[in-house]
Scaffold this motif. Structure first.
Motif, short mmCIF file in Angstrom:
data_model
loop_
_atom_site.label_atom_id
_atom_site.label_comp_id
_atom_site.label_asym_id
_atom_site.label_seq_id
_atom_site.Cartn_x
_atom_site.Cartn_y
_atom_site.Cartn_z
N ASP A 167 44.07 62.75 52.17
CA ASP A 167 45.23 62.22 51.46
C ASP A 167 46.29 61.74 52.44
O ASP A 167 46.90 60.68 52.24
CB ASP A 167 45.82 63.28 50.53
CG ASP A 167 44.91 63.61 49.36
OD1 ASP A 167 44.05 62.77 49.00
OD2 ASP A 167 45.05 64.71 48.81
N LEU A 168 46.51 62.51 53.49
CA LEU A 168 47.50 62.12 54.50
C LEU A 168 47.09 60.82 55.18
O LEU A 168 47.92 59.93 55.40
CB LEU A 168 47.68 63.23 55.54
CG LEU A 168 48.29 64.53 55.00
CD1 LEU A 168 48.11 65.66 56.00
CD2 LEU A 168 49.76 64.32 54.67
N LEU A 169 45.81 60.71 55.51
CA LEU A 169 45.33 59.47 56.15
C LEU A 169 45.42 58.28 55.18
O LEU A 169 45.75 57.17 55.60
CB LEU A 169 43.89 59.65 56.64
CG LEU A 169 43.76 60.52 57.89
CD1 LEU A 169 42.30 60.87 58.14
CD2 LEU A 169 44.34 59.81 59.09
N SER A 170 45.15 58.52 53.91
CA SER A 170 45.27 57.44 52.92
C SER A 170 46.72 56.96 52.81
O SER A 170 46.97 55.75 52.74
CB SER A 170 44.78 57.92 51.54
OG SER A 170 43.41 58.20 51.59
N MET A 171 47.66 57.89 52.82
CA MET A 171 49.07 57.52 52.79
C MET A 171 49.45 56.74 54.05
O MET A 171 50.20 55.76 53.99
CB MET A 171 49.94 58.77 52.66
CG MET A 171 49.80 59.48 51.32
SD MET A 171 50.53 61.14 51.28
CE MET A 171 52.25 60.79 51.56
N CYS A 172 48.91 57.15 55.17
CA CYS A 172 49.16 56.48 56.44
C CYS A 172 48.60 55.06 56.42
O CYS A 172 49.28 54.12 56.83
CB CYS A 172 48.52 57.31 57.55
SG CYS A 172 48.95 56.79 59.20
N VAL A 173 47.38 54.91 55.94
CA VAL A 173 46.77 53.59 55.86
C VAL A 173 47.59 52.68 54.94
O VAL A 173 47.83 51.51 55.26
CB VAL A 173 45.31 53.69 55.35
CG1 VAL A 173 44.75 52.33 54.96
CG2 VAL A 173 44.43 54.34 56.40
N LEU A 174 48.04 53.21 53.82
CA LEU A 174 48.86 52.42 52.90
C LEU A 174 50.15 51.97 53.58
O LEU A 174 50.56 50.81 53.46
CB LEU A 174 49.18 53.24 51.65
CG LEU A 174 50.05 52.54 50.60
CD1 LEU A 174 49.35 51.30 50.07
CD2 LEU A 174 50.38 53.50 49.47
N HIS A 175 50.77 52.87 54.34
CA HIS A 175 52.00 52.52 55.06
C HIS A 175 51.76 51.37 56.04
O HIS A 175 52.50 50.38 56.05
CB HIS A 175 52.53 53.75 55.80
CG HIS A 175 53.63 53.44 56.76
ND1 HIS A 175 54.94 53.29 56.36
CD2 HIS A 175 53.61 53.20 58.09
CE1 HIS A 175 55.67 52.98 57.42
NE2 HIS A 175 54.90 52.94 58.48
N TYR A 176 50.72 51.49 56.87
CA TYR A 176 50.48 50.47 57.89
C TYR A 176 49.96 49.16 57.30
O TYR A 176 50.29 48.09 57.78
CB TYR A 176 49.58 51.00 58.99
CG TYR A 176 50.33 51.97 59.88
CD1 TYR A 176 51.43 51.55 60.61
CD2 TYR A 176 49.97 53.30 59.95
CE1 TYR A 176 52.15 52.43 61.39
CE2 TYR A 176 50.69 54.20 60.73
CZ TYR A 176 51.78 53.75 61.46
OH TYR A 176 52.49 54.62 62.22
N ALA A 177 49.16 49.24 56.23
CA ALA A 177 48.70 48.02 55.58
C ALA A 177 49.87 47.27 54.95
O ALA A 177 49.97 46.04 55.05
CB ALA A 177 47.64 48.34 54.53
N THR A 178 50.78 48.01 54.32
CA THR A 178 51.98 47.40 53.74
C THR A 178 52.83 46.75 54.82
O THR A 178 53.31 45.62 54.66
CB THR A 178 52.79 48.46 52.97
OG1 THR A 178 51.95 49.05 51.97
CG2 THR A 178 54.00 47.86 52.31
N SER A 179 53.01 47.46 55.93
CA SER A 179 53.79 46.91 57.04
C SER A 179 53.15 45.64 57.59
O SER A 179 53.85 44.66 57.88
CB SER A 179 53.91 47.94 58.17
OG SER A 179 54.64 49.05 57.75
N ALA A 180 51.84 45.64 57.72
CA ALA A 180 51.14 44.46 58.24
C ALA A 180 51.29 43.27 57.28
O ALA A 180 51.52 42.13 57.72
CB ALA A 180 49.66 44.77 58.45
N LEU A 181 51.19 43.52 55.98
CA LEU A 181 51.33 42.43 55.00
C LEU A 181 52.76 41.88 54.98
O LEU A 181 52.96 40.67 54.86
CB LEU A 181 50.92 42.92 53.61
CG LEU A 181 49.43 43.18 53.44
CD1 LEU A 181 49.15 43.84 52.10
CD2 LEU A 181 48.63 41.90 53.59
N LYS A 182 53.74 42.77 55.11
CA LYS A 182 55.13 42.31 55.17
C LYS A 182 55.36 41.44 56.42
O LYS A 182 56.02 40.40 56.34
CB LYS A 182 56.10 43.50 55.19
CG LYS A 182 56.25 44.20 53.87
CD LYS A 182 57.19 45.39 54.00
CE LYS A 182 57.32 46.16 52.72
NZ LYS A 182 58.18 47.35 52.88
#
Length: 96
Positions: free
Chosen positions: A52-67
């Motif tokens: 779950d922690l890694l999934s939250m981390c991936v979501l954070h970095y994917a969102t940052s990359a898309l922004k």
């Protein structure tokens, strides 16, 4: 340069990798960022499962990359529009 074998620790799991020597520092820094983010989530949220922690981390970095990608696209469009405008001005100036 050639490939080297390294071991990267992410969320208490070790991953052996073969990477180009030029990429080693970037990969190690990326692993550190991930581990820091996982630790931050672990301390601030009632989540203990590493997945779950890694999934939250991936979501954070994917969102940052898309922004960042969107921001670059907007900036590229603005630059292209300005170049087009300047080209038109120069064309008008030199056609007189």
């Amino acid at each position: 340069m050639g490939e080297i074998s390294i071991k990267i620790n992410i969320a208490d799991r070790v991953y052996p990798l073969k990477v180009n020597m030029e990429e080693e520092e970037i990969i190690r820094r990326a692993a550190k960022l991930i581990n820091d983010r996982v630790k931050e989530y672990q301390e601030n949220y009632a989540v203990k499962d590493k997945q779950d922690l890694l999934s939250m981390c991936v979501l954070h970095y994917a969102t940052s990359a898309l922004k960042a990608e969107k921001r670059v696209g907007v900036e590229d469009t603005e630059v292209a529009e300005r170049v087009y405008h300047l080209d038109n001005l120069l064309s008008e100036f030199f056609s007189k």
